[in-house]
Enzyme design. Sequence first.
Site, mmCIF file in Angstrom:
data_model
loop_
_atom_site.group_PDB
_atom_site.id
_atom_site.type_symbol
_atom_site.label_atom_id
_atom_site.label_comp_id
_atom_site.label_asym_id
_atom_site.label_seq_id
_atom_site.Cartn_x
_atom_site.Cartn_y
_atom_site.Cartn_z
ATOM 1 N N GLN A 197 0.853 -1.188 0.000
ATOM 2 C CA GLN A 197 0.000 0.000 0.000
ATOM 3 C C GLN A 197 0.893 1.242 0.000
ATOM 4 O O GLN A 197 1.814 1.351 0.820
ATOM 5 C CB GLN A 197 -0.904 0.002 1.230
ATOM 6 C CG GLN A 197 -1.876 -1.152 1.291
ATOM 7 C CD GLN A 197 -3.033 -1.017 0.316
ATOM 8 O OE1 GLN A 197 -3.246 0.046 -0.256
ATOM 9 N NE2 GLN A 197 -3.774 -2.090 0.111
ATOM 10 N N TYR A 224 -7.504 -12.527 -3.311
ATOM 11 C CA TYR A 224 -6.591 -11.416 -3.638
ATOM 12 C C TYR A 224 -5.941 -10.880 -2.351
ATOM 13 O O TYR A 224 -5.966 -9.678 -2.080
ATOM 14 C CB TYR A 224 -7.319 -10.286 -4.359
ATOM 15 C CG TYR A 224 -8.376 -10.687 -5.350
ATOM 16 C CD1 TYR A 224 -8.056 -11.024 -6.665
ATOM 17 C CD2 TYR A 224 -9.725 -10.738 -4.984
ATOM 18 C CE1 TYR A 224 -9.040 -11.378 -7.580
ATOM 19 C CE2 TYR A 224 -10.713 -11.092 -5.893
ATOM 20 C CZ TYR A 224 -10.366 -11.411 -7.187
ATOM 21 O OH TYR A 224 -11.352 -11.759 -8.088
ATOM 22 N N ASN A 229 -1.878 -7.977 4.173
ATOM 23 C CA ASN A 229 -2.101 -6.661 4.763
ATOM 24 C C ASN A 229 -3.394 -6.606 5.575
ATOM 25 O O ASN A 229 -3.409 -6.139 6.722
ATOM 26 C CB ASN A 229 -2.134 -5.613 3.649
ATOM 27 C CG ASN A 229 -2.407 -4.211 4.152
ATOM 28 O OD1 ASN A 229 -1.585 -3.625 4.843
ATOM 29 N ND2 ASN A 229 -3.557 -3.655 3.800
ATOM 30 N N GLU A 245 -4.037 -15.973 -3.299
ATOM 31 C CA GLU A 245 -3.353 -14.928 -4.074
ATOM 32 C C GLU A 245 -2.590 -15.625 -5.193
ATOM 33 O O GLU A 245 -1.991 -16.685 -4.978
ATOM 34 C CB GLU A 245 -2.397 -14.146 -3.168
ATOM 35 C CG GLU A 245 -1.423 -13.240 -3.874
ATOM 36 C CD GLU A 245 -2.098 -12.124 -4.657
ATOM 37 O OE1 GLU A 245 -1.763 -11.982 -5.845
ATOM 38 O OE2 GLU A 245 -2.943 -11.418 -4.090
ATOM 39 N N ASP A 305 -10.526 -8.007 -2.482
ATOM 40 C CA ASP A 305 -9.724 -6.819 -2.798
ATOM 41 C C ASP A 305 -9.123 -7.031 -4.185
ATOM 42 O O ASP A 305 -7.913 -7.218 -4.336
ATOM 43 C CB ASP A 305 -8.637 -6.617 -1.744
ATOM 44 C CG ASP A 305 -7.890 -5.296 -1.911
ATOM 45 O OD1 ASP A 305 -8.246 -4.525 -2.832
ATOM 46 O OD2 ASP A 305 -6.949 -5.044 -1.128
ATOM 47 N N CYS A 330 -10.191 -0.656 -5.805
ATOM 48 C CA CYS A 330 -9.303 0.400 -6.298
ATOM 49 C C CYS A 330 -9.860 1.035 -7.570
ATOM 50 O O CYS A 330 -9.196 1.867 -8.186
ATOM 51 C CB CYS A 330 -7.896 -0.145 -6.547
ATOM 52 S SG CYS A 330 -7.836 -1.488 -7.772
ATOM 53 N N GLU A 364 -10.043 5.140 -3.534
ATOM 54 C CA GLU A 364 -10.413 3.761 -3.233
ATOM 55 C C GLU A 364 -11.694 3.733 -2.403
ATOM 56 O O GLU A 364 -12.079 4.721 -1.787
ATOM 57 C CB GLU A 364 -9.268 3.059 -2.501
ATOM 58 C CG GLU A 364 -7.978 3.087 -3.306
ATOM 59 C CD GLU A 364 -7.121 1.852 -3.117
ATOM 60 O OE1 GLU A 364 -7.419 1.042 -2.234
ATOM 61 O OE2 GLU A 364 -6.146 1.703 -3.877
#
Length: 373
Positions: A197, A224, A229, A245, A305, A330, A364
């Site tokens: 990030q 994802y 995080n 992921e 995400d 995003c 976002e």
Amino acid sequence: MTCEYFGVCGSCNLGGLSYEEQLSKKIDLEKERFRNLWTSKIDIIRSKDGAFRNRAEFRIWKTFKEDDTFILNYAMNDINKETLPIEACSIVSRNISSLMPDLLESLSADSELNQKLFTIEFLSSTTSDMLITLIYHRKLDENWTIKAKELEEKFDIKIIGRSRKQKVVLTNDCIEETLNINGNDFKFMYKEGGFTQPNQNVNVQMIEWVLNNIDTNGDLCELYCGGGNFTIPLSKKFDKVIATEISKTSIKSAKENCALNNVKNIEFIRMSSEEFVEAKNKVRTFTRMKDVDLDEYNFSTIFLDPPRAGLDDTTTRLSQNFENIIYISCNPVTLHRDLEELTKTHTIEKFALFDQFAYSSHIESGVILKKLI
């Protein structure tokens, strides 16, 4: 925040407005975009006004004089996508900003380090750890390594050299970060080349917004997941977590971050969201999941995400089977598209905008949905 390149640099395309003006403009745009789906309160997560980016990339530009000597500059694209040499950047963290001129001076004075150098990437933590990647249009040899090590020691930083099919790591290829989230410290290792990030102040607030607005029970499925995080802080509120992921680098980082925080209830699996849907629906079996029995999970919540393209149809249908959906986006365009499908089975409970990229038109979003009764 002020910057002499506002209105010229293509990065801050809302530069010239005050912080409040640029934020208000983005909020108004998104309120109108989502009006058919949500007209209640939108939580606004604000950025610091300047010095907020912990990650940055600059091209290196040489301006030649009549005697064939040159001046080395950082460079961005201007609003017409032409090269814009710059001397400073107001949005990067103070650690990056203070290093930039001194680093450039040292590079300018050393032909071994500046020869065919074309890009510099900065990655910093809030704990002042710094990783610099120098990218070249030439093969790096032992002479470069010697000089780069001297530069590492001079500035107390970590340096990586890159060129075509070559990566030279001098000390290591990651930085250490500690994030205080709702009063608890979480440790992370951020690897060069992995996703991080860019605005850690907003990142912490994003995680806290999710934690403070969900009713937790059962198990969590995350697609994802990146380097963990959100996964690692969220794991404290669920019995078990399975997180997927596609990036090998991110999955490796996620597992390392999990160990750093002594978290034992997360299973990280390298696979795409489409593959996970196939595994969940027993369409295919995967060797990567030979030790994981999805039937043992009591999933209540799915965390999404996705990249800018948003959700594919199969992931959307999978998500509609969960009681709760947490969606961090995003890209408000694809979020709106996906919500039009998700709200056929779920109702929006909470909505937030995260000003991760202040002074740009990008923003976002976060949405929490609950299954219709």
